[in-house]
Design an enzyme around this catalytic site. Structure first.
Site, PDB file in Angstrom:
ATOM      1  N   HIS A 235       6.461   8.581   8.523  1.00 23.45           N
ATOM      2  CA  HIS A 235       7.372   9.150   7.358  1.00 23.45           C
ATOM      3  C   HIS A 235       8.546   9.322   7.998  1.00 23.45           C
ATOM      4  CE1 HIS A 235       4.863   8.548   3.835  1.00 23.45           C
ATOM      5  NE2 HIS A 235       3.949   8.410   4.851  1.00 23.45           N
TER       6      HIS A 235
ATOM      7  N   HIS B 181      39.670  -1.961  15.314  1.00 28.27           N
ATOM      8  CA  HIS B 181      38.486  -2.618  15.350  1.00 28.27           C
ATOM      9  C   HIS B 181      38.573  -4.230  14.707  1.00 28.27           C
ATOM     10  CE1 HIS B 181      35.344   0.845  15.379  1.00 28.27           C
ATOM     11  NE2 HIS B 181      36.549   1.141  15.395  1.00 28.27           N
TER      12      HIS B 181
ATOM     13  N   SER C  16      -8.053   6.144  11.403  1.00 25.82           N
ATOM     14  CA  SER C  16      -6.762   7.191  11.651  1.00 25.82           C
ATOM     15  C   SER C  16      -7.044   8.455  11.100  1.00 25.82           C
ATOM     16  CB  SER C  16      -5.805   6.464  10.752  1.00 25.82           C
ATOM     17  OG  SER C  16      -4.343   7.014  11.088  1.00 25.82           O
TER      18      SER C  16
ATOM     19  N   HIS D 160       2.039   5.043  12.197  1.00 26.94           N
ATOM     20  CA  HIS D 160       2.495   5.170  10.754  1.00 26.94           C
ATOM     21  C   HIS D 160       3.552   6.365  10.671  1.00 26.94           C
ATOM     22  CE1 HIS D 160       1.938   4.860   6.316  1.00 26.94           C
ATOM     23  NE2 HIS D 160       2.013   6.036   6.532  1.00 26.94           N
TER      24      HIS D 160
ATOM     25  N   ARG E 225       0.707  -1.379  -0.118  1.00 30.13           N
ATOM     26  CA  ARG E 225      -0.022  -0.027  -0.066  1.00 30.13           C
ATOM     27  C   ARG E 225       0.875   1.193   0.206  1.00 30.13           C
ATOM     28  NH1 ARG E 225      -0.905   5.074   2.382  1.00 30.13           N
ATOM     29  NH2 ARG E 225      -0.706   4.075   4.330  1.00 30.13           N
ATOM     30  N   GLU E 226       1.520   1.626   1.219  1.00 30.25           N
ATOM     31  CA  GLU E 226       2.429   2.569   1.179  1.00 30.25           C
ATOM     32  C   GLU E 226       3.625   2.529   0.194  1.00 30.25           C
ATOM     33  OE1 GLU E 226       2.233   5.718   3.455  1.00 30.25           O
ATOM     34  OE2 GLU E 226       4.002   6.240   1.767  1.00 30.25           O
TER      35      GLU E 226
HETATM   36  C1  HCA Z   1      -1.767   8.139   2.575  1.00 23.65           C
HETATM   37  C2  HCA Z   1      -1.624   8.722   3.765  1.00 23.65           C
HETATM   38  C3  HCA Z   1      -0.996   8.023   5.013  1.00 23.65           C
HETATM   39  C4  HCA Z   1      -2.034   7.305   5.809  1.00 23.65           C
HETATM   40  C5  HCA Z   1      -1.577   6.865   6.909  1.00 23.65           C
HETATM   41  C6  HCA Z   1      -2.590   5.783   7.805  1.00 23.65           C
HETATM   42  C7  HCA Z   1      -0.135   9.008   5.705  1.00 23.65           C
HETATM   43  O1  HCA Z   1      -0.821   7.921   1.781  1.00 23.65           O
HETATM   44  O2  HCA Z   1      -2.885   7.858   2.231  1.00 23.65           O
HETATM   45  O3  HCA Z   1      -3.534   5.671   7.090  1.00 23.65           O
HETATM   46  O4  HCA Z   1      -2.044   5.360   8.839  1.00 23.65           O
HETATM   47  O5  HCA Z   1       1.195   8.867   5.775  1.00 23.65           O
HETATM   48  O6  HCA Z   1      -0.781   9.763   6.498  1.00 23.65           O
HETATM   49  O7  HCA Z   1       0.078   7.064   4.279  1.00 23.65           O
HETATM   50 CU    CU Z   2       2.063   7.319   4.658  1.00 24.12          CU
END
Ligand code: HCA
Ligand code: CU
Length: 381
Positions: free
Chosen positions: A200, A294, A138, A198, A14-15
């Site tokens: 980034h 080392h 979420s 989640h 997905r991501e």
């Molecule tokens: C996206 C955004 C998402 C959703 C994360 C989640 C984000 O690409 O739709 O649903 O927990 O980073 O907010 O990936």
């Molecule tokens: Cu995301």
């Protein structure tokens, strides 16, 4: 116990599909889901069936593949997306809606009151259709949302009594571990629900933030293989595993760690990228030791400079010796591995020769071996 009872929601399908060079074929998706399942991830998140006809077909193929992992799909907060997703036979729905001022204005145009009403409507609709489905709600861009807005949204969704899990998303990679800890801790205390994080990686905190979320009581962490995703991606599967392993190896004993190199390579090949040289566990230099001091210590006891055991991941350490920082202990070990019995003085001489030559350019291992063999010939005379 924060780290003893967590699940990985593996979102490469997905991501990860949102990564610049990722376009997985149906067969590739099955291969990815299969190996992740074999590795032992608890959940696999897939792109919404509303994204495209093939996306929908791919979900159906994977839900009927007989995997142990629960199959989830990720949808926007509306009835149409929910209806399509429910029809695919997934085990769970991950529903998301933006709550930051930026996303409220430019993504869906709703205010907080409208978000709360919509969420209630969609959650009720999903539960009516499938009482047993795993349901997560979420907020997107949690860490740039106003805290008072977030609490209103989360608490009203929790009060519905319909969702299993609340998600917290650092959509732009802006959060610090302390902020993640505070937010997750607050939601755990106020709702008692499972909490998913989640995160980034825009500013390099994705793994630390995932760890902070677990410390605060989160139950689920989103990962992707190599961290692929929008922009520079999210918490990488291997990085999270490395982080938890170094806290306590038992925390990752439930996963087949030796599959990690194959998993990272598979996704790198499918996305036509290299595994970064400094990648957790599987980077080319992850278990490479160079400086003489080392090398000496690692040869005596690998734990001197290794916090992860390469053999737990089906890998081995390497000691680089053809360079100016080399040391005679590493050189002696190399001679032994070639079956040569050289005196310490001879090994020291060869070491000095290597250092002198390597001041011009590094030597290949074949060149170092040639010098050792030459010295052995000299010794034998
Ligand atoms: C996206 C955004 C998402 C959703 C994360 C989640 C984000 O690409 O739709 O649903 O927990 O980073 O907010 O990936
Ligand atoms: Cu995301």
């Amino acid at each position: 116990m924060p780290f003893e009872n967590y699940s990985i929601i593996e979102s490469t399908l997905r991501e990860g599909e949102q990564f610049s060079t990722a376009t997985f074929t149906p067969a590739q998706k099955l291969e990815i889901a299969g190996i992740l399942d074999d590795f032992g991830v608890e959940m696999i998140e897939m792109t919404s069936p509303s994204a495209s006809p093939q996306s929908e077909a791919d979900i159906r193929a994977i839900t009927s593949a007989g995997l142990n992992a629960r199959i989830l799909t990720h949808i926007r907060c509306n009835r149409d997306d929910a209806a399509r997703a429910l029809d695919t036979g997934v085990d769970g729905l991950d529903v998301v809606i933006g709550t930051s001022p930026q996303l409220m204005q430019h993504s869906h145009g709703r205010n907080i009151r409208q978000i709360i009403d919509l969420a209630a409507d969609v959650m009720r609709y999903i539960r009516e259709q499938k009482p047993d489905i795993i349901l997560r709600f979420s907020t997107e861009d949690t860490f740039r949302s106003r805290e008072s807005d977030l609490l209103r949204v989360y608490l009203s969704v929790a009060d519905l009594g319909l969702v299993d899990r609340l998600g917290v998303a650092d959509t732009v990679g802006v959060a610090l571990p302390t902020q993640v800890y505070a937010m997750v801790g607050q939601l755990v205390r106020l709702t008692g629900l499972d909490i998913e994080f989640h995160g980034h990686n825009d500013s390099g905190c994705a793994i630390a933030n995932a760890c902070a979320a677990l410390e605060a009581g989160a139950t689920h962490i989103d990962t992707t293989v190599l961290g692929i995703g929008e922009r520079n991606g999210i918490t990488p599967l291997g990085g999270l595993v490395a982080r938890l392993y170094t806290i306590r190896r038992e925390y990752v004993a439930k996963y087949k760690l030796a599959l990690l190199p194959q998993i990272d390579q598979l996704i790198a090949d499918m996305c036509q990228i290299d595994i970064p040289f400094n990648n957790y566990v599987t980077g080319s230099s992850a278990f490479m030791h160079k400086a003489g001091i080392h090398a000496k210590a690692v040869l005596a006891d690998p734990t001197t400079y290794e916090i992860l055991k390469p053999e737990d991941f089906g890998l081995s350490r390497e000691i680089a010796i053809g360079h100016r920082l080399t040391g005679w202990n590493a050189m002696r070990e190399r001679a032994r591995s070639l079956g040569l019995s050289l005196t310490d003085d001879t090994v020291r001489d060869v070491t000095q020769t290597v250092k002198r030559l390597a001041d011009d350019r590094p030597l290949s291992i074949a060149e170092v071996d040639a010098l050792l063999l030459q010295a052995a010939g000299g010794d034998l005379r």
